[in-house]
Motif scaffolding. Structure first.
Motif, PDB file in Angstrom:
ATOM      1  N   ARG B 169      31.751   2.353   5.159  1.00 34.70           N
ATOM      2  CA  ARG B 169      32.047   2.144   3.565  1.00 34.70           C
ATOM      3  C   ARG B 169      31.798   0.776   3.507  1.00 34.70           C
ATOM      4  O   ARG B 169      32.215   0.094   4.618  1.00 34.70           O
ATOM      5  CB  ARG B 169      33.309   2.519   3.026  1.00 34.70           C
ATOM      6  CG  ARG B 169      34.508   1.948   3.626  1.00 34.70           C
ATOM      7  CD  ARG B 169      35.815   2.002   3.039  1.00 34.70           C
ATOM      8  NE  ARG B 169      36.862   1.103   3.190  1.00 34.70           N
ATOM      9  CZ  ARG B 169      37.744   1.473   4.104  1.00 34.70           C
ATOM     10  NH1 ARG B 169      37.597   2.440   4.960  1.00 34.70           N
ATOM     11  NH2 ARG B 169      38.868   0.497   4.647  1.00 34.70           N
ATOM     12  N   THR B 171      32.646  -2.906   1.116  1.00 34.71           N
ATOM     13  CA  THR B 171      33.937  -3.206   0.156  1.00 34.71           C
ATOM     14  C   THR B 171      33.407  -4.823  -0.164  1.00 34.71           C
ATOM     15  O   THR B 171      33.126  -5.327   0.678  1.00 34.71           O
ATOM     16  CB  THR B 171      35.319  -3.418   0.952  1.00 34.71           C
ATOM     17  OG1 THR B 171      35.383  -1.763   1.050  1.00 34.71           O
ATOM     18  CG2 THR B 171      36.113  -3.581  -0.223  1.00 34.71           C
ATOM     19  N   LEU B 177      38.865  -5.659  -4.344  1.00 32.85           N
ATOM     20  CA  LEU B 177      38.321  -4.794  -3.295  1.00 32.85           C
ATOM     21  C   LEU B 177      37.843  -3.503  -3.688  1.00 32.85           C
ATOM     22  O   LEU B 177      38.224  -2.585  -2.940  1.00 32.85           O
ATOM     23  CB  LEU B 177      39.723  -4.570  -2.156  1.00 32.85           C
ATOM     24  CG  LEU B 177      40.080  -5.894  -1.456  1.00 32.85           C
ATOM     25  CD1 LEU B 177      41.239  -5.392  -0.733  1.00 32.85           C
ATOM     26  CD2 LEU B 177      39.181  -6.541  -0.716  1.00 32.85           C
ATOM     27  N   PRO B 178      36.669  -3.462  -4.337  1.00 32.55           N
ATOM     28  CA  PRO B 178      36.195  -2.313  -4.866  1.00 32.55           C
ATOM     29  C   PRO B 178      35.194  -1.792  -3.649  1.00 32.55           C
ATOM     30  O   PRO B 178      34.531  -2.506  -2.973  1.00 32.55           O
ATOM     31  CB  PRO B 178      35.303  -2.531  -6.165  1.00 32.55           C
ATOM     32  CG  PRO B 178      34.982  -3.804  -6.115  1.00 32.55           C
ATOM     33  CD  PRO B 178      36.211  -4.676  -5.409  1.00 32.55           C
ATOM     34  N   ILE B 179      35.183  -0.531  -3.503  1.00 29.70           N
ATOM     35  CA  ILE B 179      34.258  -0.019  -2.616  1.00 29.70           C
ATOM     36  C   ILE B 179      32.890   0.280  -3.278  1.00 29.70           C
ATOM     37  O   ILE B 179      32.999   0.904  -4.287  1.00 29.70           O
ATOM     38  CB  ILE B 179      34.756   1.216  -1.848  1.00 29.70           C
ATOM     39  CG1 ILE B 179      36.319   1.069  -1.137  1.00 29.70           C
ATOM     40  CG2 ILE B 179      33.846   2.036  -0.935  1.00 29.70           C
ATOM     41  CD1 ILE B 179      36.864   2.468  -0.589  1.00 29.70           C
ATOM     42  N   VAL B 180      31.988  -0.213  -2.690  1.00 29.86           N
ATOM     43  CA  VAL B 180      30.587  -0.383  -3.544  1.00 29.86           C
ATOM     44  C   VAL B 180      29.736   0.778  -2.905  1.00 29.86           C
ATOM     45  O   VAL B 180      28.695   1.189  -3.626  1.00 29.86           O
ATOM     46  CB  VAL B 180      29.692  -1.493  -3.450  1.00 29.86           C
ATOM     47  CG1 VAL B 180      30.695  -2.640  -4.251  1.00 29.86           C
ATOM     48  CG2 VAL B 180      29.583  -2.140  -2.223  1.00 29.86           C
ATOM     49  N   TRP B 181      29.811   1.247  -1.731  1.00 29.40           N
ATOM     50  CA  TRP B 181      29.160   2.217  -0.968  1.00 29.40           C
ATOM     51  C   TRP B 181      29.696   2.897   0.224  1.00 29.40           C
ATOM     52  O   TRP B 181      30.634   2.205   0.668  1.00 29.40           O
ATOM     53  CB  TRP B 181      27.791   1.479  -0.490  1.00 29.40           C
ATOM     54  CG  TRP B 181      27.023   2.119   0.313  1.00 29.40           C
ATOM     55  CD1 TRP B 181      25.981   2.852  -0.047  1.00 29.40           C
ATOM     56  CD2 TRP B 181      26.909   2.462   1.805  1.00 29.40           C
ATOM     57  NE1 TRP B 181      25.334   3.386   0.984  1.00 29.40           N
ATOM     58  CE2 TRP B 181      26.045   3.395   2.176  1.00 29.40           C
ATOM     59  CE3 TRP B 181      27.716   1.914   2.611  1.00 29.40           C
ATOM     60  CZ2 TRP B 181      25.580   3.331   3.418  1.00 29.40           C
ATOM     61  CZ3 TRP B 181      27.572   2.087   4.071  1.00 29.40           C
ATOM     62  CH2 TRP B 181      26.330   3.128   4.364  1.00 29.40           C
ATOM     63  N   SER B 182      29.642   4.155   0.098  1.00 30.73           N
ATOM     64  CA  SER B 182      30.128   4.889   1.374  1.00 30.73           C
ATOM     65  C   SER B 182      29.307   5.918   1.761  1.00 30.73           C
ATOM     66  O   SER B 182      28.273   6.283   0.990  1.00 30.73           O
ATOM     67  CB  SER B 182      31.600   5.468   0.859  1.00 30.73           C
ATOM     68  OG  SER B 182      31.467   6.655   0.040  1.00 30.73           O
TER      69      SER B 182
END
Lengths: 212, 401
Positions: B169, B171, B177-182
């Motif tokens: 992931r 962030t 702290l948004p998760i932008v990709w996983s």
């Protein structure tokens, strides 16, 4: 004589690949296998070249294949509880994410946080990681932020029985502003040390709801 | 004094077994610990190639569909490996992630160093004192001098049943702290490692197709061309003369039961000719069983056990020894007459081992018995086992087309 030599070799080789316990296989080795019965076509797809797929007009006899795969980790290398939890982790967190999305559609636009309550410090972040990825997989907006409580809150909450502790923690998260109006926290909980499954609950607007 | 001595003796008697038990227990625990470490190292050795595969697959995906439109600084914050496999594997995996990302700049990920991101940070504010890792508290990191990275990359590899699962992931290091990709990829325990080159990554499906092409490339039918030499054992009493070595050229067809070629069968015809000595024809059937593994390898030699039957018909002066009676001078003089030259036909059974390289070239050796000539005084046995004498030792070189 040649026939008997070839037959013996085939027999010994069969013994070496047979997953059932016997002359060459122990019970503990067999327990480390996960076996699936499937059609020859599916088996050929998984292990190309090993099995002749059924002919277009079918075979003279019905054939199926049992494919056994050894587990990655041998028994005894990790604690039984961790092994049981980690073995089904992907499916469990996938179910949580699906249930969270399906049961509370009004929360889809909010930011999702994940918190885990698991006794092992090594396994706990892995559960959180898997849960976050599962939520992302459902198209939800997920944050890496961890909600925090003051030490006095923690001191009180840890003395409460489990059925009250999670809802009390949820209320305090909301009251202290650690969780805002736009935040939802998915808590993944291991409630009993003897359990081999995980539970999940949602904390939204200061209210705790068990998903499972 | 006697009482004191008695107490001392009693203490020694009572203490000795306890100490011995404790030492044995300590030795057992040490042995268990060593055994566990050995098992862990062995599994890490087996698993790390699969982990490399998953990382290659991850980076391939990032190169094909980059997360960022332009080169972006990213901090590799955390790489964790399966619980129980230790930090040695962690270092290997972390190095491989960095190496493959550096080899593939089209991912638009520029790895940067950020000591404050992974450091434990203690922040005392008006409300509380908070102890966190740097990446968990971007506001504090900024106060400490800012970050060189804008995003944090987390990678986790875990053994889940029969699967090795890699989760990653990305962030954004902002207060929320948004998760932008996983991304999650998995491989089965039974899947062989793909061993892709880091500077020429292929997708798993492309790698699988390449493997299938190599596996199916030859198809179930192959045409062998075989050069064989058969030598015959001298009789034990040295009174008769064995036949000379026979050189055979054989060809035919070989059929594999499946693409794995664990079982193959072949039917060949052969011809042998040495001027003034002999000529012969033969037909041979053979069944081979792969001994090394369940499927033929495309990277290492394969060893087959084979057995079969041969029918040979030979004629010429040098074939006079294929009879039960000792060849004498009269037989040889008689054989000089063209109409009276020796000729004979006989059957033989053989068993041997065949070492093949990529199913292209093979070297084999075999023992052969000729039941109709088992009482021949012109030949002895290379091996006599279970009432069967093997009069012939053969070697072969085979090319497959």
């Amino acid at each position: 004589m040649v026939f008997w030599v070839m037959l013996s070799v085939a027999f010994v080789q069969q013994l070496t690949v047979d997953p059932a316990p016997g002359i060459l296989g122990t019970k503990s080795k067999t327990r480390n296998y996960e076996c699936d019965r499937m059609t020859t076509a599916a088996a050929d797809k998984r292990r190309p070249g090993l099995f002749a797929p059924a002919r277009p007009r079918g075979d003279f006899i019905d054939r199926s294949v049992v494919v056994c795969t050894e587990r990655m980790m041998r028994p005894g290398l990790r604690s039984a509880r961790d092994e049981a939890i980690l073995s089904n982790l992907d499916r469990e967190v996938g179910d949580f994410a699906l249930a969270a999305k399906a049961l509370r559609p009004e929360l889809l636009q909010k930011t999702w946080l994940v918190e885990t309550y698991y006794p092992s410090a090594q396994v706990s972040p892995k559960i959180a990681f898997a849960t976050k990825n599962a939520l992302m997989g459902q198209g939800l907006s997920v944050s890496d932020r961890s909600p925090a409580l003051g030490t006095s809150d923690v001191a009180v909450i840890t003395r409460l029985p489990p059925e009250l502790a999670y809802s009390a923690a949820c209320q305090r998260y909301f009251a202290t502003g650690s969780l805002g109006e736009n935040d939802v926290m998915l808590g993944v909980v291991h409630r009993d040390p003897r359990e081999t499954t995980l539970h999940a609950g949602l904390c939204a607007g200061g209210t705790w709801t068990w998903l499972r | 004094m006697k009482v004191l001595l008695a107490i001392l003796f009693a203490s020694l008697v009572l203490w000795a077994p306890t100490t011995a038990h404790a030492q044995a227990q300590a030795g057992l625990e040490e042995a268990q610990r060593v055994e566990l470490e050995r098992a862990r190292a062995e599994i890490a050795d087996q698993v790390h190639l699969s982990a490399y595969d998953l990382i290659d697959e991850l980076v391939y995906g990032l190169a094909e569909v980059p997360v960022f439109a332009s080169p972006t600084p990213v901090v590799l914050v955390s790489v964790t490996v399966p619980v129980g496999l230790g930090t040695g594997m962690q270092a290997l995996v972390e190095n491989h992630v960095a190496a493959v990302l550096l080899e593939n700049p089209t991912t638009n990920i520029q790895l940067v160093h950020c000591p404050t991101c992974t450091a434990v940070v203690v922040h005392s504010g008006k409300e509380a004192t908070v102890v966190t890792r740097g990446y968990d508290n971007p506001e504090v990191m900024e106060k400490l001098g800012g970050t060189t990275g804008q995003h944090a990359l987390f990678i986790d590899v875990e053994a889940e049943g029969t699967w090795l699962v890699l989760r990653a992931r990305m962030t954004k290091l902002t207060p929320d702290l948004p998760i932008v990709w996983s991304h999650t990829v998995a491989t089965s325990a039974s899947t062989p490692a793909l061993l892709r080159q880091p500077d020429d990554l292929k997708s798993a499906s492309e790698a699988r197709q390449a493997y299938l092409d190599a596996l199916h490339g030859r198809g179930p039918v192959a045409i062998p061309l075989r050069f064989a030499v058969r030598t015959y054992a001298a009789p034990f009493d040295q009174r008769g003369n064995p036949p000379p070595p026979f050189i055979w050229l054989q060809t035919g067809v070989e059929l594999g039961a499946t693409d794995a070629r664990a079982w193959t069968s072949s039917l060949l015809v052969g011809y042998s000719f040495v001027p003034q000595a002999y000529q012969g024809i033969m037909a041979q059937g053979r069944i081979s069983r792969l001994l090394t593994g369940r499927t033929r390898s495309i990277t290492r030699p394969d060893l087959y056990l084979f057995g079969g039957a041969t029918v040979m018909s030979v004629r010429g002066l040098a074939t006079g020894a294929f009879q039960d009676e000792i060849v004498n001078t009269d037989d040889i003089i008689t054989g000089l007459e063209e109409d009276l030259e020796p000729r004979t036909s006989f059957g033989a059974l053989h068993v041997g081992l065949d070492l093949r390289l990529g199913n292209r070239i093979g070297f084999s050796t075999f023992l052969e018995t000729m039941p109709s000539l088992r009482r021949s005084r012109n030949m002895g046995d290379y091996l006599f086992v279970a009432g069967v004498g093997f009069q012939t030792l053969g070697t072969e070189v085979t090319l497959w087309f």
